[in-house]
Design an enzyme around this catalytic site. Structure first.
Site, PDB file in Angstrom:
ATOM      1  N   ARG A  15      47.733  22.147  52.158  1.00 34.74           N
ATOM      2  CA  ARG A  15      47.562  20.708  51.968  1.00 34.74           C
ATOM      3  C   ARG A  15      47.895  20.230  50.541  1.00 34.74           C
ATOM      4  O   ARG A  15      48.201  19.066  50.338  1.00 34.74           O
ATOM      5  CB  ARG A  15      46.153  20.258  52.359  1.00 34.74           C
ATOM      6  CG  ARG A  15      45.039  20.903  51.585  1.00 34.74           C
ATOM      7  CD  ARG A  15      43.677  20.508  52.164  1.00 34.74           C
ATOM      8  NE  ARG A  15      43.238  19.185  51.755  1.00 34.74           N
ATOM      9  CZ  ARG A  15      42.870  18.213  52.591  1.00 34.74           C
ATOM     10  NH1 ARG A  15      42.910  18.418  53.878  1.00 34.74           N
ATOM     11  NH2 ARG A  15      42.448  17.056  52.131  1.00 34.74           N
ATOM     12  N   HIS A 169      20.214  13.909  26.658  1.00 34.92           N
ATOM     13  CA  HIS A 169      19.194  14.442  27.586  1.00 34.92           C
ATOM     14  C   HIS A 169      18.997  13.513  28.783  1.00 34.92           C
ATOM     15  O   HIS A 169      17.918  13.474  29.367  1.00 34.92           O
ATOM     16  CB  HIS A 169      17.852  14.666  26.872  1.00 34.92           C
ATOM     17  CG  HIS A 169      17.985  15.475  25.630  1.00 34.92           C
ATOM     18  ND1 HIS A 169      17.949  16.845  25.618  1.00 34.92           N
ATOM     19  CD2 HIS A 169      18.226  15.094  24.349  1.00 34.92           C
ATOM     20  CE1 HIS A 169      18.134  17.279  24.380  1.00 34.92           C
ATOM     21  NE2 HIS A 169      18.319  16.239  23.591  1.00 34.92           N
ATOM     22  N   GLN A 245      53.877  52.212  28.495  1.00 32.16           N
ATOM     23  CA  GLN A 245      54.919  51.758  29.434  1.00 32.16           C
ATOM     24  C   GLN A 245      54.873  50.233  29.578  1.00 32.16           C
ATOM     25  O   GLN A 245      55.898  49.578  29.702  1.00 32.16           O
ATOM     26  CB  GLN A 245      54.721  52.388  30.831  1.00 32.16           C
ATOM     27  CG  GLN A 245      55.749  51.896  31.838  1.00 32.16           C
ATOM     28  CD  GLN A 245      55.623  52.564  33.203  1.00 32.16           C
ATOM     29  OE1 GLN A 245      55.110  51.979  34.163  1.00 32.16           O
ATOM     30  NE2 GLN A 245      56.100  53.794  33.291  1.00 32.16           N
ATOM     31  N   SER A 293      33.101   7.224  53.433  1.00 34.83           N
ATOM     32  CA  SER A 293      32.273   8.080  54.268  1.00 34.83           C
ATOM     33  C   SER A 293      32.659   7.851  55.729  1.00 34.83           C
ATOM     34  O   SER A 293      33.002   6.733  56.111  1.00 34.83           O
ATOM     35  CB  SER A 293      30.810   7.720  54.035  1.00 34.83           C
ATOM     36  OG  SER A 293      30.035   8.032  55.161  1.00 34.83           O
ATOM     37  N   LYS A 299      30.975   2.981  51.517  1.00 35.80           N
ATOM     38  CA  LYS A 299      31.148   3.913  50.399  1.00 35.80           C
ATOM     39  C   LYS A 299      32.570   4.110  49.903  1.00 35.80           C
ATOM     40  O   LYS A 299      33.526   4.147  50.661  1.00 35.80           O
ATOM     41  CB  LYS A 299      30.596   5.286  50.785  1.00 35.80           C
ATOM     42  CG  LYS A 299      29.084   5.267  50.959  1.00 35.80           C
ATOM     43  CD  LYS A 299      28.528   6.665  51.008  1.00 35.80           C
ATOM     44  CE  LYS A 299      28.472   7.275  49.623  1.00 35.80           C
ATOM     45  NZ  LYS A 299      28.005   8.645  49.664  1.00 35.80           N
TER      46      LYS A 299
HETATM   47  O1  2SA Z   1      59.860  52.267  36.528  1.00 34.28           O
HETATM   48  C1  2SA Z   1      58.911  52.559  37.271  1.00 34.28           C
HETATM   49  O2  2SA Z   1      58.828  52.125  38.423  1.00 34.28           O
HETATM   50  C2  2SA Z   1      57.847  53.441  36.677  1.00 34.28           C
HETATM   51  C3  2SA Z   1      56.585  53.608  37.519  1.00 34.28           C
HETATM   52  N1  2SA Z   1      55.697  52.493  37.337  1.00 34.28           N
HETATM   53  C4  2SA Z   1      55.816  51.323  38.039  1.00 34.28           C
HETATM   54  N2  2SA Z   1      56.048  50.204  37.347  1.00 34.28           N
HETATM   55  C5  2SA Z   1      56.220  49.023  37.988  1.00 34.28           C
HETATM   56  N3  2SA Z   1      56.195  48.894  39.339  1.00 34.28           N
HETATM   57  C6  2SA Z   1      55.933  49.996  40.069  1.00 34.28           C
HETATM   58  C7  2SA Z   1      55.717  51.248  39.451  1.00 34.28           C
HETATM   59  N4  2SA Z   1      55.445  52.146  40.400  1.00 34.28           N
HETATM   60  C8  2SA Z   1      55.520  51.496  41.590  1.00 34.28           C
HETATM   61  N5  2SA Z   1      55.819  50.181  41.381  1.00 34.28           N
HETATM   62  C9  2SA Z   1      56.045  49.109  42.396  1.00 34.28           C
HETATM   63  O3  2SA Z   1      55.091  48.075  42.248  1.00 34.28           O
HETATM   64  C10 2SA Z   1      54.943  47.380  43.484  1.00 34.28           C
HETATM   65  C11 2SA Z   1      53.480  47.245  43.796  1.00 34.28           C
HETATM   66  O4  2SA Z   1      53.352  46.450  44.930  1.00 34.28           O
HETATM   67  P1  2SA Z   1      52.044  45.590  45.221  1.00 34.28           P
HETATM   68  O5  2SA Z   1      50.918  46.540  45.471  1.00 34.28           O
HETATM   69  O6  2SA Z   1      52.412  44.773  46.411  1.00 34.28           O
HETATM   70  O7  2SA Z   1      51.842  44.769  43.988  1.00 34.28           O
HETATM   71  C12 2SA Z   1      55.657  48.172  44.528  1.00 34.28           C
HETATM   72  O8  2SA Z   1      56.893  47.572  44.797  1.00 34.28           O
HETATM   73  C13 2SA Z   1      55.808  49.523  43.817  1.00 34.28           C
HETATM   74  O9  2SA Z   1      56.902  50.297  44.292  1.00 34.28           O
HETATM   75  C14 2SA Z   1      55.910  54.877  36.991  1.00 34.28           C
HETATM   76  O10 2SA Z   1      55.895  55.841  37.763  1.00 34.28           O
HETATM   77  O11 2SA Z   1      55.453  54.931  35.871  1.00 34.28           O
END
Ligand code: 2SA
Length: 462
Positions: A15, A169, A245, A293, A299
């Site tokens: 909506r 208050h 990472q 209402s 209202k």
């Molecule tokens: O570069 C990489 O992928 C490295 C990897 N780490 C990851 N980094 C980012 N994404 C990843 C990672 N791992 C999984 N996936 C993918 O994330 C997605 C998760 O899906 P959802 O649970 O629906 O959110 C879903 O698409 C997953 O496949 C590692 O092993 O460190």
């Protein structure tokens, strides 16, 4: 009963879709995937522009055709990505394959292996989130907030001189003007906008554990941190040099905390306006055809402000959760941030909806000046503060010997309703200087507003 066709579960997609649709451009799954394509394409262009790994710069036409993958991103790409992801079970890998397919159809096979080169998914994801959140905030949500602030500033100016009984208050207190009370919100929100405008959108681009390991092995001589910085900054983001990472998401926590703060100030505004309406200070303008209402025909309900209140609370709940949880990730990464970030749009969506309701609500109220004046006139006892303060000034200046003026006024006014006549009689009998007495005799509750009206002029001009 036959099952319904697939339905949106969130009211933001049902909506309220029209009120929040601008956010979907960036904070939807398709918006994220389009940004992922953009990052992959820009990385290809960067690598080829710098003739890395034996590549040659693409022609302007080739670059334009690659960038068209982003500008022309639409339903066909959305569907194709869904198909690809059903196989890869990895959303970023699916984007890489889509780009590779397009390279083939553009006759750019020779650079296919540079797609997603040395990247971990997070290199693509974090930059995509930074880009989409930046766009959503700067081009959709902030302009909507600025619109509400501008409307409030207009009302503050309009009601600059409208004297009003204050309530601390919940009890009658020293008056102000409605304009000044609204200006307080303009000022508060303006400060938060200033902080939001300074948001740093950080990006990392340094491989699987943030060490450039694969990069260095592939080309030991390249200045990878510089390349990473140039690339991230080239996208209009700030470079984060030191991460695991994942980008550490501290900028996201800072941003969501600020948006939540803005939400809470807006919540205070919504409940105050609601209260002023219930006190009769603001009159609701009847909207043609609307019903208040379902059973009480008289209202008009302050539903815009009530809707805003609820949606601001929901927005805060989501954004607070993101701010609290995104900043931790086990060791070099876990995937909880990835799952949580899928809800960024929901957090902004509830806030956006609330802003829309506040904007509409502010356009549907009128100040009932006669109610304000009647309330002031019914509360002359609030002048007790003025009288005791003037007496104290007179004593300090040696023009009066009255003992304990505060106690004297407390005796006269505390918990009582005092009218003009009693106050005039009281002031007339005071042993104070003539000028002070004249000032007090001329005072009325609606005139006892201090500098409230002038304070409105202190609002920074837009
Ligand atoms: O570069 C990489 O992928 C490295 C990897 N780490 C990851 N980094 C980012 N994404 C990843 C990672 N791992 C999984 N996936 C993918 O994330 C997605 C998760 O899906 P959802 O649970 O629906 O959110 C879903 O698409 C997953 O496949 C590692 O092993 O460190």
């Amino acid at each position: 009963m036959s099952p319904l066709p697939t339905q949106p579960l969130s009211p933001l997609d049902g909506r309220y879709q029209a009120a929040v649709s601008g956010l979907g451009e960036f904070l939807s799954e398709a918006g994220l995937n389009r940004a992922r394509v953009q990052v992959e394409v820009e990385w290809l262009i960067y690598l080829t522009d710098h003739s890395m790994f034996g590549s040659a710069p693409l022609t302007a036409e080739q670059q334009a055709s690659l960038r068209a993958l982003v500008t022309d991103f639409g339903q066909a790409e959305i569907d194709e990505l869904a198909e690809l992801e059903a196989v890869t079970r990895h959303d970023v890998k699916a984007v890489e394959y889509l780009v590779r397919r397009r390279l083939a159809s553009l006759g750019l096979d020779s650079i296919a292996e540079l797609t997603h080169f040395a990247c971990t998914s997070e290199d693509i994801n974090n930059l995509s989130y930074a880009l989409t959140v930046q766009s959503a905030v700067t081009t959709v949500w902030l302009p909507k907030l600025r619109g509400v602030i501008a409307k409030l500033a207009e009302l503050a100016e309009q009601h600059r001189d409208a004297a009003m009984l204050c309530h601390t208050h919940g009890q009658p207190a020293t008056p102000s003007t409605m304009g000044k009370e609204l200006a307080v919100f303009v000022y508060r929100l303006g400060r938060i906008v200033g902080q939001l405008e300074g948001t740093e959108y950080l990006g990392k681009f340094s491989g699987a554990t943030g060490t450039f390991a694969a990069h260095v092995v592939a080309d030991p001589d390249a200045a990878w941190p510089t390349i990473s910085q140039e690339f991230v900054e080239g996208l209009g983001l700030s470079w984060n040099p030191l991460t695991t990472q994942i980008e550490s998401h501290d900028w996201q926590a800072e941003l969501y905390n600020r948006v939540s703060h803005a939400n809470r100030v807006l919540h205070n505004l919504a409940t105050d306006i609601w209260t002023y309406i219930s006190m009769g200070y603001f009159r609701q303008i009847p909207q043609a055809g609307a019903t208040g209402s379902s059973t009480m025909p008289h209202k008009i309900n302050p539903i815009r402000f009530e809707n805003a209140e609820a949606n601001l609370e929901l927005s805060c709940a989501i954004l607070d959760s993101l701010a609290a949880t995104l900043v931790t990730s086990r060791l070099q990464r876990d995937l909880t941030d990835s799952s949580a970030q899928r809800n960024i749009g929901v957090g902004f969506g509830h806030s956006m909806l609330a802003l829309d309701n506040i904007q509409r609500g502010l356009g549907e109220i009128d100040l009932a000046r006669e109610v304000l004046l009647a309330d002031l006139d019914a509360n002359w006892e609030i002048l007790g503060e003025a009288i005791q303060t003037v007496i104290r000034a007179e004593v300090a200046a040696g023009r009066s010997n009255i003992e304990d003026p505060y106690a004297m006024l407390k005796e006269l006014t505390r918990g009582k309703r005092i009218g003009q006549a009693e106050l005039v009689a009281f002031v007339s009998g005071l042993d104070i200087g003539d000028a002070a007495k004249e000032r007090l005799l001329a005072l009325t509750p609606s005139g006892y507003i201090g500098l409230a009206n002038e304070l409105v002029d202190r609002l920074p001009r837009a």
